[in-house]
Design a protein around this motif. Structure first.
Motif, mmCIF file in Angstrom:
data_model
loop_
_atom_site.group_PDB
_atom_site.id
_atom_site.type_symbol
_atom_site.label_atom_id
_atom_site.label_comp_id
_atom_site.label_asym_id
_atom_site.label_seq_id
_atom_site.Cartn_x
_atom_site.Cartn_y
_atom_site.Cartn_z
ATOM 1 N N ILE A 23 20.567 15.048 4.943
ATOM 2 C CA ILE A 23 20.916 13.787 4.306
ATOM 3 C C ILE A 23 20.583 12.635 5.261
ATOM 4 C CG2 ILE A 23 22.823 12.374 3.428
ATOM 5 C CD1 ILE A 23 22.035 14.582 1.559
ATOM 6 N N SER A 24 19.971 11.601 4.727
ATOM 7 C CA SER A 24 19.571 10.459 5.548
ATOM 8 C C SER A 24 20.766 9.565 5.872
ATOM 9 C CB SER A 24 18.513 9.621 4.820
ATOM 10 O OG SER A 24 19.078 9.011 3.672
ATOM 11 N N ALA A 25 20.565 8.674 6.823
ATOM 12 C CA ALA A 25 21.609 7.716 7.202
ATOM 13 C C ALA A 25 21.990 6.835 6.029
ATOM 14 C CB ALA A 25 21.119 6.856 8.370
ATOM 15 N N ASP B 168 0.840 -1.207 0.000
ATOM 16 C CA ASP B 168 0.000 0.000 0.000
ATOM 17 C C ASP B 168 0.874 1.257 0.000
ATOM 18 O OD1 ASP B 168 -2.232 -1.589 0.050
ATOM 19 O OD2 ASP B 168 -2.463 -1.506 2.234
ATOM 20 N N ILE B 169 1.946 1.214 0.800
ATOM 21 C CA ILE B 169 2.861 2.358 0.845
ATOM 22 C C ILE B 169 3.494 2.575 -0.519
ATOM 23 C CG2 ILE B 169 5.031 3.197 1.826
ATOM 24 C CD1 ILE B 169 4.278 1.758 4.409
ATOM 25 N N SER B 170 3.896 1.464 -1.160
ATOM 26 C CA SER B 170 4.512 1.562 -2.483
ATOM 27 C C SER B 170 3.564 2.211 -3.483
ATOM 28 C CB SER B 170 4.928 0.174 -2.966
ATOM 29 O OG SER B 170 5.518 0.245 -4.242
ATOM 30 N N ARG B 171 2.297 1.822 -3.431
ATOM 31 C CA ARG B 171 1.311 2.429 -4.341
ATOM 32 C C ARG B 171 1.131 3.909 -4.024
ATOM 33 N NH1 ARG B 171 -4.013 -1.118 -4.258
ATOM 34 N NH2 ARG B 171 -4.609 0.517 -5.734
ATOM 35 N N ARG B 172 1.147 4.241 -2.741
ATOM 36 C CA ARG B 172 0.974 5.636 -2.341
ATOM 37 C C ARG B 172 2.151 6.489 -2.823
ATOM 38 N NH1 ARG B 172 -0.490 4.665 2.587
ATOM 39 N NH2 ARG B 172 1.496 4.947 3.665
ATOM 40 N N ILE C 50 7.801 11.151 4.288
ATOM 41 C CA ILE C 50 9.197 10.678 4.275
ATOM 42 C C ILE C 50 9.300 9.298 4.923
ATOM 43 C CG2 ILE C 50 11.520 11.137 5.178
ATOM 44 C CD1 ILE C 50 10.997 14.089 4.814
ATOM 45 N N GLN C 51 8.432 9.031 5.907
ATOM 46 C CA GLN C 51 8.419 7.718 6.546
ATOM 47 C C GLN C 51 8.088 6.613 5.548
ATOM 48 O OE1 GLN C 51 5.734 7.946 9.855
ATOM 49 N NE2 GLN C 51 6.967 9.469 10.958
ATOM 50 N N ASP C 52 7.245 6.929 4.563
ATOM 51 C CA ASP C 52 6.926 5.940 3.529
ATOM 52 C C ASP C 52 8.177 5.549 2.752
ATOM 53 O OD1 ASP C 52 4.319 6.040 4.308
ATOM 54 O OD2 ASP C 52 3.630 7.300 2.651
ATOM 55 N N PHE C 53 8.984 6.549 2.392
ATOM 56 C CA PHE C 53 10.222 6.260 1.672
ATOM 57 C C PHE C 53 11.188 5.460 2.547
ATOM 58 C CE2 PHE C 53 8.521 9.629 -0.906
ATOM 59 C CZ PHE C 53 8.992 9.368 -2.186
ATOM 60 N N GLN C 54 11.201 5.751 3.847
ATOM 61 C CA GLN C 54 12.074 5.008 4.757
ATOM 62 C C GLN C 54 11.671 3.543 4.813
ATOM 63 O OE1 GLN C 54 11.581 7.325 8.349
ATOM 64 N NE2 GLN C 54 13.468 8.477 8.001
ATOM 65 N N GLN C 55 10.382 3.265 4.912
ATOM 66 C CA GLN C 55 9.914 1.887 4.993
ATOM 67 C C GLN C 55 10.155 1.121 3.704
ATOM 68 O OE1 GLN C 55 6.198 0.973 7.023
ATOM 69 N NE2 GLN C 55 6.044 3.104 7.695
ATOM 70 N N LEU C 56 10.202 1.840 2.596
ATOM 71 C CA LEU C 56 10.461 1.191 1.310
ATOM 72 C C LEU C 56 11.950 1.057 1.028
ATOM 73 C CD1 LEU C 56 7.790 2.861 -1.017
ATOM 74 C CD2 LEU C 56 7.695 0.630 0.089
ATOM 75 N N GLY C 57 12.794 1.598 1.912
ATOM 76 C CA GLY C 57 14.226 1.559 1.672
ATOM 77 C C GLY C 57 14.630 2.435 0.510
ATOM 78 N N ALA C 58 13.921 3.538 0.316
ATOM 79 C CA ALA C 58 14.140 4.389 -0.858
ATOM 80 C C ALA C 58 14.653 5.773 -0.486
ATOM 81 C CB ALA C 58 12.833 4.514 -1.639
ATOM 82 N N MET C 59 15.302 5.882 0.673
ATOM 83 C CA MET C 59 15.757 7.199 1.095
ATOM 84 C C MET C 59 16.850 7.755 0.190
ATOM 85 S SD MET C 59 13.931 8.390 3.421
ATOM 86 C CE MET C 59 14.964 9.828 3.723
ATOM 87 N N LYS C 60 17.701 6.894 -0.336
ATOM 88 C CA LYS C 60 18.750 7.394 -1.235
ATOM 89 C C LYS C 60 18.137 8.002 -2.494
ATOM 90 C CE LYS C 60 21.427 3.665 -1.276
ATOM 91 N NZ LYS C 60 22.592 2.791 -1.580
ATOM 92 N N GLN C 61 17.106 7.369 -3.000
ATOM 93 C CA GLN C 61 16.434 7.914 -4.183
ATOM 94 C C GLN C 61 15.766 9.252 -3.866
ATOM 95 O OE1 GLN C 61 16.286 4.824 -3.101
ATOM 96 N NE2 GLN C 61 16.937 3.489 -4.777
ATOM 97 N N LEU C 62 15.140 9.322 -2.679
ATOM 98 C CA LEU C 62 14.491 10.566 -2.284
ATOM 99 C C LEU C 62 15.521 11.673 -2.085
ATOM 100 C CD1 LEU C 62 11.861 12.014 -1.462
ATOM 101 C CD2 LEU C 62 12.311 11.289 0.892
ATOM 102 N N ASP C 63 16.649 11.346 -1.432
ATOM 103 C CA ASP C 63 17.688 12.350 -1.193
ATOM 104 C C ASP C 63 18.257 12.884 -2.506
ATOM 105 O OD1 ASP C 63 17.463 12.282 1.539
ATOM 106 O OD2 ASP C 63 19.058 10.817 1.837
#
Length: 677
Positions: free
Chosen positions: A511-513, A421-425, A472-485
């Motif tokens: 910058i994320s961890a 669901d997060i991925s779709r969002r 931003i939490q959605d991107f964190q749960q998807l492991g996509a923080m590097k893409q977002l950054d």
């Protein structure tokens, strides 16, 4: 002494872990024993069909025991070593079946793999493979799903190659054992052959292998020879042999293999361990019918180096004593093959032609067994008295962990559904609406010409509604923080092209961890700065406190390279609960941003003193200080009194769009509160 203590620690942990695994399987073992016992009872009263149904269930329980042992062991080891059991369990099951089926290590009744030793080894090897090269469960919602999938495939292919090698190795070991059996030529009807036969049975039983299956041909021959001898004796054609099937069943398996009735009585007579005493009383009804699994797996005896010695030794001593008593004529020879479930003392009476001497001999053998078991048991119980507490706690923990295994699976599945669901969002956000940057100024109270901004990400939905950065939490749960950054970097650098950077204005990006720990992030930043024609001196990177705990080496190297390029590096949210002074000394930061929470309750003397103390860290580290979250005139005056020149907060401005930020830069006047909504 040091090496001895290490070996002792390994030994204690080894026994504890083995006992925990077997304790978890005790319900299955007890149910099998009870089912078998009731089945024999029904046979005696001629309820043969119902008895056969129970025997079928008993065979089923025996059949699934090794598989359950493999799964639970792999799950336990994986959990203990912090490896995801959802990865290890399938590996161990594949290895167990792959080794067992081609080598015919399967149950005749069910066709299931039936060797507990192979089950344990499969679980151990699989856990080692997954511990050495850690893998995480596949998550289709992650952006790096394909990359992770290929890692899984490569790892599994390598594991399958190892499996092929282990299958061949197992085949070789089995062939060698068959050759050994051929040359061994065991003859249980002779004194030395009987000792060797009993020794091998005990040794195999002590490591979870059914010795009767391993020595099937010898046991089958023993049974046939015994029947022929009894028939010849009854016909008056030959004397009774001292050794025979009835000899072994009546005198060397009292309470089960290893004459464990002696061990049970030893526990009841000499133990001070409440758990052992309870276990002995629980096992007593079963041991009286020669079912000893509860003792073997509950103490445990199996895989326990201390108790294996008497477990193997007692039947050998018993063999010599009984053989001598019968040979010397003190006791009648065994004249019948007594059913293996016949209780001790009754079996001795029946086996020795209804003679009380057989009962007395059994009592003597049991007492000798108690004497032999006693020092080994007391050593084990005394050494593990404190460990038993740990075993109890660990067992409870493991039992609760095992009990929640299916719950974990369900939770994982719910997590995957949630992530879907997060991925779709996130996909909708990327395809519809707009990501945009807002900027909050950092003001130098002593020089209004030196302005900096912190870039903050916002999202505007298709209806024009501005959403806070909770997404931003959605991107964190998807492991996509590097893409977002990386997307944020491009958005900020695009906006910076419109800012008066020539006047010394800087823009800070959080910058994320995940990103700052990436060894390729510096190269990416250099490439993007060149693409947008932005000088590195105009950029500032903010790292949150928890980030620097992730990977010290990579983070430290990245910070050093960024600073060498002229990019300012700041530690954000200092004092929010993660960082400490050693971090400031370990990493060479240019700027420290004191968290907003430190300004709470500064009317109290304690909080005020703490903030004043933190304000002095610039004297130790040489870092520039920024006071975040300044919202009132009182707070502004306080941080200024603490010697902090750069401030940020709603008192001066809320985060604003690029156009508003550009307008604000033209109209701002230090000392006048200007707020742009």
């Amino acid at each position: 002494m040091y090496k001895k203590s290490i070996l002792k620690a390994y030994y204690n942990n080894y026994i504890r872990d083995i006992s925990i695994v077997f304790l978890l399987l005790l319900p299955l073992i007890i149910c099998n024993a009870i089912t078998l016992f009731v089945g024999h009872g029904l046979n005696l009263i001629k309820f043969n069909d119902l008895a056969n149904s129970l025997f079928y269930l008993s065979n089923l329980l025996i059949g699934i025991y090794p598989i359950a042992l493999c799964l639970i062991t792999s799950y336990y080891i994986a959990t203990k070593h912090g490896v995801n059991a959802m990865v290890v369990v399938p590996y161990s099951l594949v290895l167990f079946i792959a080794v067992s089926v081609p080598n015919e290590l399967v149950s005749v009744h069910s066709g299931l793999p039936n060797n507990p030793l192979i089950a344990l080894l499969a679980a151990l090897i699989s856990a080692m493979c997954c511990t050495s090269f850690r893998l995480f469960p596949l998550d289709p919602s992650r952006i790096d799903f394909v990359k992770t999938l290929y890692k899984h495939v490569l790892h599994f292919v390598c594991f399958l190659l190892l499996t092929v090698i282990l299958v061949r190795l197992t085949t070789l070991v089995i062939d060698i054992s068959k050759e050994t059996q051929h040359y061994l030529s065991l003859n249980p009807l002779t004194f030395y052959g009987g000792l060797a036969y009993q020794f091998i049975l005990g040794l195999l039983g002590a490591i979870g292998i059914n010795g009767h299956n391993f020595l099937f041909r010898a046991k089958q021959q023993l049974f046939e020879d015994t029947q022929q001898n009894i028939a010849a004796w009854q016909a008056g054609e030959a004397p009774l042999n001292v050794l025979g099937q009835g000899f072994y069943d009546a005198f060397l398996s009292m309470g089960g293999s290893g004459n464990t009735i002696s061990l049970l009585l030893c526990v009841l007579l000499f133990s001070k361990e409440r758990r052992h005493i309870t276990l002995a009383f629980s096992a007593l009804p079963l041991v009286m019918f020669n079912i000893n699994e509860l003792l073997l797996f509950g103490l445990p005896v199996i895989f326990n180096p201390t108790l294996i010695i008497p477990f193997v030794l007692v039947p050998l001593v018993s063999f010599v004593v009984v053989y001598s008593a019968i040979t010397l004529g003190f006791v009648n020879p065994v004249s019948t093959i007594v059913d293996w479930m016949t209780p001790p003392f009754i079996s001795g009476y029946i086996a020795t032609q209804h003679s009380l001497s057989g009962v007395i001999l059994q009592i003597v053998v049991v007492m000798i067994g108690i004497v032999v078991y006693r020092p080994f048991y007391l050593h084990y119980a005394g050494r593990s008295q404190s460990n038993n507490i740990a075993i109890s706690h660990q067992y409870e923990l493991s039992r609760s962990t095992l009990k929640s295994f299916l719950g974990d699976v369900n939770q994982a599945m719910r997590s995957y559904i949630s992530k879907h669901d997060i991925s779709r969002r996130v996909s909708r956000m990327l395809s519809c609406g707009e990501f945009m940057m807002h900027y909050q100024p950092q003001i130098n109270l002593n020089n209004d010409q030196h302005l900096s901004f912190e870039a903050l990400l916002r999202y505007k939905d298709p209806g024009g509604k501005l959403l806070p950065p909770l997404f931003i939490q959605d991107f964190q749960q998807l492991g996509a923080m590097k893409q977002l950054d990386k997307m944020v970097i491009d958005l900020v650098l695009t906006d910076m092209q419109k800012m008066p950077l020539e006047s010394g204005c800087k823009v800070a990006i959080n910058i994320s961890a995940e990103t700052i720990s990436d060894k390729h992030i510096v190269a990416y930043l250099v490439e993007r700065l060149s693409f947008f024609n932005i000088l590195p001196e105009a950029l500032e990177i903010e790292i949150t406190e928890e980030v620097i705990i992730v990977d010290d080496k990579v983070v430290s190297e990245n910070i050093a390279v960024l600073q060498a390029l002229g990019i300012t590096v700041a530690i954000d949210d200092f004092g929010s609960g993660y960082a400490s002074f050693p971090h400031l000394l370990k990493f060479n930061f240019d700027k420290v941003k004191l968290d907003r929470s430190l300004l709470f309750n500064i009317e109290n003397e304690r909080e005020k003193n703490l903030y004043q103390l933190l304000a002095k860290i610039s004297e130790v580290t040489g870092c520039v200080l920024v006071a975040e979250g300044v919202e009132t005139e009182i707070e502004k005056q306080f941080v200024q009194q603490c010697g902090i020149d750069i401030v940020q907060g709603f008192y001066f401005s809320k985060p604003m769009t690029l156009n508003n930020a550009l307008s604000w830069m033209k109209t701002v006047a230090i000392g006048n509160k200007t707020i742009v909504e």
